[in-house]
Scaffold this motif. Structure first.
Motif, PDB file in Angstrom:
ATOM      1  N   HIS A 133       0.830  -1.212   0.000  1.00 57.51           N
ATOM      2  CA  HIS A 133       0.000   0.000   0.000  1.00 57.51           C
ATOM      3  C   HIS A 133       0.864   1.260   0.000  1.00 57.51           C
ATOM      4  O   HIS A 133       0.662   2.159  -0.828  1.00 57.51           O
ATOM      5  CB  HIS A 133      -0.911   0.006   1.231  1.00 57.51           C
ATOM      6  CG  HIS A 133      -1.639   1.307   1.412  1.00 57.51           C
ATOM      7  ND1 HIS A 133      -2.774   1.633   0.718  1.00 57.51           N
ATOM      8  CD2 HIS A 133      -1.368   2.379   2.217  1.00 57.51           C
ATOM      9  CE1 HIS A 133      -3.176   2.844   1.068  1.00 57.51           C
ATOM     10  NE2 HIS A 133      -2.350   3.318   1.982  1.00 57.51           N
ATOM     11  N   LYS A 136       2.965   1.694  -3.143  1.00 58.23           N
ATOM     12  CA  LYS A 136       2.095   2.239  -4.195  1.00 58.23           C
ATOM     13  C   LYS A 136       1.933   3.739  -4.022  1.00 58.23           C
ATOM     14  O   LYS A 136       1.996   4.507  -4.995  1.00 58.23           O
ATOM     15  CB  LYS A 136       0.749   1.542  -4.143  1.00 58.23           C
ATOM     16  CG  LYS A 136      -0.370   2.217  -4.940  1.00 58.23           C
ATOM     17  CD  LYS A 136      -1.674   1.492  -4.749  1.00 58.23           C
ATOM     18  CE  LYS A 136      -2.869   2.296  -5.224  1.00 58.23           C
ATOM     19  NZ  LYS A 136      -3.151   3.471  -4.370  1.00 58.23           N
ATOM     20  N   ARG A 137       1.730   4.181  -2.788  1.00 56.02           N
ATOM     21  CA  ARG A 137       1.560   5.616  -2.541  1.00 56.02           C
ATOM     22  C   ARG A 137       2.816   6.406  -2.917  1.00 56.02           C
ATOM     23  O   ARG A 137       2.729   7.511  -3.453  1.00 56.02           O
ATOM     24  CB  ARG A 137       1.209   5.856  -1.063  1.00 56.02           C
ATOM     25  CG  ARG A 137      -0.102   5.248  -0.607  1.00 56.02           C
ATOM     26  CD  ARG A 137      -1.306   5.835  -1.317  1.00 56.02           C
ATOM     27  NE  ARG A 137      -1.506   7.240  -1.034  1.00 56.02           N
ATOM     28  CZ  ARG A 137      -2.276   7.700  -0.037  1.00 56.02           C
ATOM     29  NH1 ARG A 137      -2.903   6.850   0.757  1.00 56.02           N
ATOM     30  NH2 ARG A 137      -2.423   8.991   0.155  1.00 56.02           N
ATOM     31  N   TRP A 206      -9.001  -6.488  -0.895  1.00 54.16           N
ATOM     32  CA  TRP A 206      -8.024  -5.411  -0.690  1.00 54.16           C
ATOM     33  C   TRP A 206      -7.391  -4.995  -2.022  1.00 54.16           C
ATOM     34  O   TRP A 206      -7.254  -3.799  -2.310  1.00 54.16           O
ATOM     35  CB  TRP A 206      -6.946  -5.894   0.284  1.00 54.16           C
ATOM     36  CG  TRP A 206      -5.803  -4.942   0.442  1.00 54.16           C
ATOM     37  CD1 TRP A 206      -5.720  -3.883   1.285  1.00 54.16           C
ATOM     38  CD2 TRP A 206      -4.558  -4.965  -0.289  1.00 54.16           C
ATOM     39  NE1 TRP A 206      -4.513  -3.240   1.134  1.00 54.16           N
ATOM     40  CE2 TRP A 206      -3.780  -3.885   0.176  1.00 54.16           C
ATOM     41  CE3 TRP A 206      -4.044  -5.805  -1.270  1.00 54.16           C
ATOM     42  CZ2 TRP A 206      -2.509  -3.619  -0.327  1.00 54.16           C
ATOM     43  CZ3 TRP A 206      -2.776  -5.534  -1.777  1.00 54.16           C
ATOM     44  CH2 TRP A 206      -2.021  -4.456  -1.303  1.00 54.16           C
ATOM     45  N   GLU A 210      -7.381  -1.315  -3.858  1.00 54.13           N
ATOM     46  CA  GLU A 210      -6.136  -0.618  -4.184  1.00 54.13           C
ATOM     47  C   GLU A 210      -6.062  -0.279  -5.673  1.00 54.13           C
ATOM     48  O   GLU A 210      -5.667   0.834  -6.053  1.00 54.13           O
ATOM     49  CB  GLU A 210      -4.938  -1.479  -3.784  1.00 54.13           C
ATOM     50  CG  GLU A 210      -4.747  -1.633  -2.279  1.00 54.13           C
ATOM     51  CD  GLU A 210      -4.204  -0.382  -1.614  1.00 54.13           C
ATOM     52  OE1 GLU A 210      -3.710   0.521  -2.318  1.00 54.13           O
ATOM     53  OE2 GLU A 210      -4.268  -0.295  -0.378  1.00 54.13           O
ATOM     54  N   ASN A 213      -8.470   2.493  -6.437  1.00 61.30           N
ATOM     55  CA  ASN A 213      -7.900   3.760  -5.979  1.00 61.30           C
ATOM     56  C   ASN A 213      -6.885   4.289  -6.992  1.00 61.30           C
ATOM     57  O   ASN A 213      -6.882   5.483  -7.329  1.00 61.30           O
ATOM     58  CB  ASN A 213      -7.250   3.558  -4.616  1.00 61.30           C
ATOM     59  CG  ASN A 213      -6.521   4.784  -4.116  1.00 61.30           C
ATOM     60  OD1 ASN A 213      -5.319   4.916  -4.298  1.00 61.30           O
ATOM     61  ND2 ASN A 213      -7.244   5.683  -3.461  1.00 61.30           N
ATOM     62  N   ASN A 246     -11.459   8.216  -4.852  1.00 60.10           N
ATOM     63  CA  ASN A 246     -10.125   7.827  -4.382  1.00 60.10           C
ATOM     64  C   ASN A 246     -10.134   7.648  -2.860  1.00 60.10           C
ATOM     65  O   ASN A 246      -9.538   6.698  -2.338  1.00 60.10           O
ATOM     66  CB  ASN A 246      -9.077   8.859  -4.806  1.00 60.10           C
ATOM     67  CG  ASN A 246      -9.469  10.288  -4.464  1.00 60.10           C
ATOM     68  OD1 ASN A 246     -10.624  10.684  -4.602  1.00 60.10           O
ATOM     69  ND2 ASN A 246      -8.508  11.084  -4.030  1.00 60.10           N
ATOM     70  N   GLU A 250      -9.793   4.025  -0.793  1.00 59.94           N
ATOM     71  CA  GLU A 250      -8.759   3.943   0.238  1.00 59.94           C
ATOM     72  C   GLU A 250      -9.354   3.440   1.553  1.00 59.94           C
ATOM     73  O   GLU A 250      -8.770   2.594   2.238  1.00 59.94           O
ATOM     74  CB  GLU A 250      -8.107   5.314   0.456  1.00 59.94           C
ATOM     75  CG  GLU A 250      -7.197   5.357   1.660  1.00 59.94           C
ATOM     76  CD  GLU A 250      -5.785   5.794   1.338  1.00 59.94           C
ATOM     77  OE1 GLU A 250      -4.996   5.931   2.276  1.00 59.94           O
ATOM     78  OE2 GLU A 250      -5.475   5.984   0.159  1.00 59.94           O
ATOM     79  N   ALA A 253      -9.919  -0.289   1.407  1.00 58.50           N
ATOM     80  CA  ALA A 253      -8.698  -1.079   1.602  1.00 58.50           C
ATOM     81  C   ALA A 253      -8.371  -1.226   3.084  1.00 58.50           C
ATOM     82  O   ALA A 253      -7.988  -2.306   3.547  1.00 58.50           O
ATOM     83  CB  ALA A 253      -7.532  -0.428   0.856  1.00 58.50           C
ATOM     84  N   TRP A 254      -8.547  -0.135   3.846  1.00 60.14           N
ATOM     85  CA  TRP A 254      -8.238  -0.206   5.277  1.00 60.14           C
ATOM     86  C   TRP A 254      -9.328  -0.920   6.069  1.00 60.14           C
ATOM     87  O   TRP A 254      -9.052  -1.497   7.121  1.00 60.14           O
ATOM     88  CB  TRP A 254      -7.981   1.202   5.823  1.00 60.14           C
ATOM     89  CG  TRP A 254      -6.637   1.702   5.416  1.00 60.14           C
ATOM     90  CD1 TRP A 254      -6.356   2.646   4.471  1.00 60.14           C
ATOM     91  CD2 TRP A 254      -5.376   1.242   5.904  1.00 60.14           C
ATOM     92  NE1 TRP A 254      -5.001   2.810   4.342  1.00 60.14           N
ATOM     93  CE2 TRP A 254      -4.370   1.963   5.212  1.00 60.14           C
ATOM     94  CE3 TRP A 254      -4.988   0.306   6.845  1.00 60.14           C
ATOM     95  CZ2 TRP A 254      -3.015   1.771   5.445  1.00 60.14           C
ATOM     96  CZ3 TRP A 254      -3.628   0.108   7.080  1.00 60.14           C
ATOM     97  CH2 TRP A 254      -2.663   0.836   6.391  1.00 60.14           C
TER      98      TRP A 254
END
Length: 308
Positions: A133, A136-137, A206, A210, A213, A246, A250, A253-254
């Motif tokens: 994650h 990726k960010r 997940w 991602e 996003n 977005n 996100e 995912a969390w």
């Protein structure tokens, strides 16, 4: 060639005390606020454009760089915003924290827990998901994001980084990689948290969040030509339902990681992060509606489809 008078908003900026206030600038007929900033920076290089906030005198609202001086009738005032740091650098510093903290706690359990930890499948999955994650960010920060504002005050870097370094970094890692989540733990052993089928299902959810996003970030990038602050109405995947898909993806995912672990740290980060993104989404949603008016789709929510 007309002249414009710029005064100091409050006390004279310490970095620009060499200037005699008020400052009178001779500028072209078609000059903009951005040209005023450039002229001040030319006279005092340390007072660079990004440090300056220019507004109409006795009005705190900042004028956009593209505003033409011909449309501003009053005297101008400039405020020093202090030392600045680029948003790209800010993001990279924020996201690198978990990328360092998680491997340290995962691989050095003797230091943090006083003994070895036999990592469970759950811990292995979460470790991989968190690292992917934030990797990726970081990649998005370098290659995808285009920022409407080049910089922010340097002092804010500590507040911004604390959210990631402490909550999704130190607190989450210390909780999830601890002995209660290890392979021999009764919380894990013989439960769905050790079932590969269950874990793979959550990993798939997940991954969907991602990739979704990422898709929204690529859509936003395509709307803004490089080197501009141009804004346009986004359409397509996710954007047909909300202004900020977005943020929605996100959160999804969390949510996956939170449900997988049940960790108090994951719940805390999810609640705090969702609250912050909700504020950002609402602000952006209102800005879209104000800027584009009737062109903006009426049925869209801010962040969560059909709800908010």
């Amino acid at each position: 060639m007309p002249s414009v008078t710029v005064n100091s908003a409050g006390r004279s900026p310490a970095v620009a005390r060499g200037l005699a206030w008020p400052v009178t600038l001779d500028l072209p007929e078609d000059a903009t606020i951005g040209d005023v900033k450039s002229a001040l920076a030319k006279r005092c290089p340390k007072f660079y454009k990004e440090r300056q906030k220019i507004s109409v005198k006795d009005d705190r609202k900042a004028l956009d760089d593209a505003t033409r001086l011909a449309d501003v009738s009053s005297e101008l005032a400039v405020k020093d915003l202090g030392p600045q740091i680029s948003w790209r650098t800010v993001f990279m510093i924020e996201y690198v924290g978990p990328l360092i903290i998680h491997p340290l706690i995962y691989n050095l359990p003797r230091i943090f827990y006083g003994g070895p930890v036999q990592h469970s499948r759950l811990q292995q999955y979460v470790y991989a998901m968190v690292l992917l994650h934030f990797l990726k960010r970081e990649i998005e920060t370098v290659f995808v994001h285009r920022f409407s504002h080049a910089t922010m005050p340097f002092r804010n870097i500590f507040k911004n980084s604390a959210h990631y370094h402490l909550l999704s970094g130190l607190l989450l890692a210390y909780s999830v990689y601890s002995p209660p989540f290890s392979a021999p733990s009764p919380y894990i052993r013989g439960t769905v948290r050790d079932d590969p089928t269950w874990l793979n299902a959550y990993a798939a959810a997940w991954l969907f969040a991602e990739l979704s996003n990422l898709h929204t970030h690529l859509t936003l990038r395509s709307l803004r030509p490089e080197g501009t602050t141009k804004r346009a109405v986004p359409y397509g995947y996710g954007f047909d339902l909300v202004s900020c898909p977005n943020y929605f993806f996100e959160i999804c995912a969390w949510v996956v990681i939170t449900l997988m672990t049940g960790s108090y740290a994951a719940w805390l980060f999810l609640v705090v992060g969702t609250g912050q993104m909700a504020l950002w989404a609402l602000k952006k949603h209102k800005a879209y509606k104000k800027e584009f008016g009737t062109e903006y789709p009426k049925g869209r929510k801010a962040m969560i489809p059909y709800i908010f």
